[in-house]
Motif scaffolding. Sequence first.
Motif, PDB file in Angstrom:
ATOM      1  N   LEU A  18       0.790  -1.228   0.000  1.00 32.48           N
ATOM      2  CA  LEU A  18       0.000   0.000   0.000  1.00 32.48           C
ATOM      3  C   LEU A  18       0.824   1.281   0.000  1.00 32.48           C
ATOM      4  CD1 LEU A  18      -2.579  -1.106   2.739  1.00 32.48           C
ATOM      5  CD2 LEU A  18      -2.914  -1.180   0.252  1.00 32.48           C
ATOM      6  N   GLY A  19       2.134   1.169   0.275  1.00 30.11           N
ATOM      7  CA  GLY A  19       2.945   2.365   0.466  1.00 30.11           C
ATOM      8  C   GLY A  19       2.803   2.870   1.888  1.00 30.11           C
ATOM      9  N   VAL A  20       3.688   3.778   2.308  1.00 33.88           N
ATOM     10  CA  VAL A  20       3.668   4.267   3.679  1.00 33.88           C
ATOM     11  C   VAL A  20       2.365   4.996   3.990  1.00 33.88           C
ATOM     12  CG1 VAL A  20       4.750   5.856   5.315  1.00 33.88           C
ATOM     13  CG2 VAL A  20       6.179   4.395   3.878  1.00 33.88           C
ATOM     14  N   ALA A  21       1.984   5.939   3.130  1.00 33.80           N
ATOM     15  CA  ALA A  21       0.764   6.709   3.378  1.00 33.80           C
ATOM     16  C   ALA A  21      -0.466   5.811   3.357  1.00 33.80           C
ATOM     17  CB  ALA A  21       0.629   7.826   2.342  1.00 33.80           C
ATOM     18  N   GLY A  22      -0.494   4.883   2.412  1.00 33.58           N
ATOM     19  CA  GLY A  22      -1.634   3.969   2.319  1.00 33.58           C
ATOM     20  C   GLY A  22      -1.731   3.054   3.515  1.00 33.58           C
ATOM     21  N   ALA A  23      -0.571   2.567   4.004  1.00 34.24           N
ATOM     22  CA  ALA A  23      -0.564   1.698   5.183  1.00 34.24           C
ATOM     23  C   ALA A  23      -1.028   2.457   6.419  1.00 34.24           C
ATOM     24  CB  ALA A  23       0.833   1.121   5.406  1.00 34.24           C
ATOM     25  N   MET A  24      -0.594   3.698   6.558  1.00 34.59           N
ATOM     26  CA  MET A  24      -1.015   4.508   7.694  1.00 34.59           C
ATOM     27  C   MET A  24      -2.529   4.755   7.663  1.00 34.59           C
ATOM     28  SD  MET A  24      -0.162   6.080  10.494  1.00 34.59           S
ATOM     29  CE  MET A  24       1.622   6.335  10.433  1.00 34.59           C
ATOM     30  N   ALA A  25      -3.052   5.082   6.491  1.00 30.95           N
ATOM     31  CA  ALA A  25      -4.494   5.314   6.365  1.00 30.95           C
ATOM     32  C   ALA A  25      -5.274   4.035   6.654  1.00 30.95           C
ATOM     33  CB  ALA A  25      -4.816   5.836   4.965  1.00 30.95           C
ATOM     34  N   HIS A  26      -4.752   2.909   6.168  1.00 30.59           N
ATOM     35  CA  HIS A  26      -5.399   1.617   6.407  1.00 30.59           C
ATOM     36  C   HIS A  26      -5.448   1.310   7.894  1.00 30.59           C
ATOM     37  CE1 HIS A  26      -6.725  -2.435   5.747  1.00 30.59           C
ATOM     38  NE2 HIS A  26      -5.573  -2.991   6.099  1.00 30.59           N
ATOM     39  N   MET A  27      -4.358   1.572   8.604  1.00 29.79           N
ATOM     40  CA  MET A  27      -4.309   1.316  10.036  1.00 29.79           C
ATOM     41  C   MET A  27      -5.312   2.187  10.782  1.00 29.79           C
ATOM     42  SD  MET A  27      -1.047   1.393  12.631  1.00 29.79           S
ATOM     43  CE  MET A  27      -0.636   3.086  12.234  1.00 29.79           C
ATOM     44  N   GLN A  28      -5.412   3.443  10.403  1.00 30.45           N
ATOM     45  CA  GLN A  28      -6.355   4.348  11.067  1.00 30.45           C
ATOM     46  C   GLN A  28      -7.798   3.902  10.855  1.00 30.45           C
ATOM     47  OE1 GLN A  28      -4.956   7.984   9.265  1.00 30.45           O
ATOM     48  NE2 GLN A  28      -3.739   8.546  11.064  1.00 30.45           N
ATOM     49  N   ASN A  29      -8.104   3.412   9.660  1.00 32.98           N
ATOM     50  CA  ASN A  29      -9.457   2.905   9.391  1.00 32.98           C
ATOM     51  C   ASN A  29      -9.760   1.677  10.238  1.00 32.98           C
ATOM     52  OD1 ASN A  29     -10.021   4.865   7.468  1.00 32.98           O
ATOM     53  ND2 ASN A  29      -9.290   3.625   5.755  1.00 32.98           N
ATOM     54  N   ILE A  30      -8.775   0.802  10.376  1.00 35.01           N
ATOM     55  CA  ILE A  30      -8.962  -0.410  11.183  1.00 35.01           C
ATOM     56  C   ILE A  30      -9.237  -0.039  12.636  1.00 35.01           C
ATOM     57  CG2 ILE A  30      -7.867  -2.512  12.058  1.00 35.01           C
ATOM     58  CD1 ILE A  30      -6.128  -2.453   9.474  1.00 35.01           C
ATOM     59  N   LEU A  31      -8.462   0.898  13.164  1.00 32.07           N
ATOM     60  CA  LEU A  31      -8.607   1.291  14.565  1.00 32.07           C
ATOM     61  C   LEU A  31      -9.937   1.982  14.829  1.00 32.07           C
ATOM     62  CD1 LEU A  31      -4.960   2.479  15.176  1.00 32.07           C
ATOM     63  CD2 LEU A  31      -6.082   0.556  16.321  1.00 32.07           C
ATOM     64  N   ALA A  32     -10.388   2.781  13.869  1.00 27.49           N
ATOM     65  CA  ALA A  32     -11.707   3.407  14.029  1.00 27.49           C
ATOM     66  C   ALA A  32     -12.790   2.342  14.114  1.00 27.49           C
ATOM     67  CB  ALA A  32     -11.979   4.355  12.866  1.00 27.49           C
ATOM     68  N   GLY A  33     -12.672   1.315  13.291  1.00 25.97           N
ATOM     69  CA  GLY A  33     -13.628   0.216  13.336  1.00 25.97           C
ATOM     70  C   GLY A  33     -13.530  -0.579  14.624  1.00 25.97           C
ATOM     71  N   ALA A  34     -12.302  -0.684  15.182  1.00 29.13           N
ATOM     72  CA  ALA A  34     -12.117  -1.416  16.443  1.00 29.13           C
ATOM     73  C   ALA A  34     -12.898  -0.749  17.564  1.00 29.13           C
ATOM     74  CB  ALA A  34     -10.635  -1.487  16.791  1.00 29.13           C
ATOM     75  N   ILE A  35     -12.803   0.560  17.665  1.00 30.49           N
ATOM     76  CA  ILE A  35     -13.496   1.280  18.733  1.00 30.49           C
ATOM     77  C   ILE A  35     -15.009   1.122  18.606  1.00 30.49           C
ATOM     78  CG2 ILE A  35     -13.932   3.574  19.699  1.00 30.49           C
ATOM     79  CD1 ILE A  35     -11.006   4.246  18.829  1.00 30.49           C
ATOM     80  N   SER A  36     -15.503   1.187  17.384  1.00 34.47           N
ATOM     81  CA  SER A  36     -16.951   1.072  17.179  1.00 34.47           C
ATOM     82  C   SER A  36     -17.457  -0.354  17.366  1.00 34.47           C
ATOM     83  CB  SER A  36     -17.333   1.584  15.788  1.00 34.47           C
ATOM     84  OG  SER A  36     -16.768   0.768  14.778  1.00 34.47           O
TER      85      SER A  36
END
Length: 285
Positions: A236-254
């Motif tokens: 995904l590239g660095v920026a893509g991996a970071m965005a992917h991680m943030q999306n995963i974590l948002a879903g974790a909280i919900s």
Amino acid sequence: MSVEARIEQALKAALAPVVSPPKLAAALPYAVFPGGARVRPTILLSVALACGDDRPDLSDAAAASLELIHCASLVHDDLPAFDDADTRRGKATVHRAYSEPLAVLAGDSLIVLAFDTISRAAGLAPDRGLALVSTLATRTGAPLGICAGQAWESEQSINLSDYHRAKTGALFIAATRMGAISAGHDPEPWEELGARIGEAFQVADDLKDALQTEAETGKPVGQDAAHMRPNAVARLGVAGAMAHMQNILAGAISSIPSCPGEAHLAQLVTAYARRLTGQPATRPA
């Protein structure tokens, strides 16, 4: 007693009976202490507390058993047959400090000790104990556990999500499920939380491996590229991996199920999310 103190006390109790042979007896605590962040057992106890934690001795044993499995996996991962790593947590790996044969035996012994630890506590609530043993076994072996995750690296074609779910997600899924089981709750609603946290941690690990130094991580870096492993940065590239991680974590909280300690648990996951994404962490009250 704090969650951190409970984990360390339970680990010391689990290792206390091992006094011989001398070299193996020394290698076991070397592999476990001092520990890393103890994230998996912390999540387990946090879920148990959120669900009432009415059998704290059982949840403490579950937390220790889970961390022992994690430590065993690190000992094995560092072996020449896999990562051939010289350092772990800022010190020599077990096979460098004690020899390769003793590292294999230490990893194996920690796995057995994990199941011995949880089985000894199972009498406190036999139905829960049996479920804890089954969950830990499922997330350790194949096809859903960390052994399967390691084995995916030998395949020519790999689904990155499946690989991450087994290699890293398995023990996080075990953490949330075992926390719920320890407190007498249904573990099924807790699986998504564990899976999401586990996937986020693996993406974070991919980013650290690609971007940080050995001094920063306490272990060798550049391993994914050196061993041609699938990873989020390469895909995904660095920026893509970071965005992917943030999306995963948002879903974790919900995904946190409704429970008495839901708000505090959300704070804990948010704190982990901030740490993983490089933001200043605020510790839950």
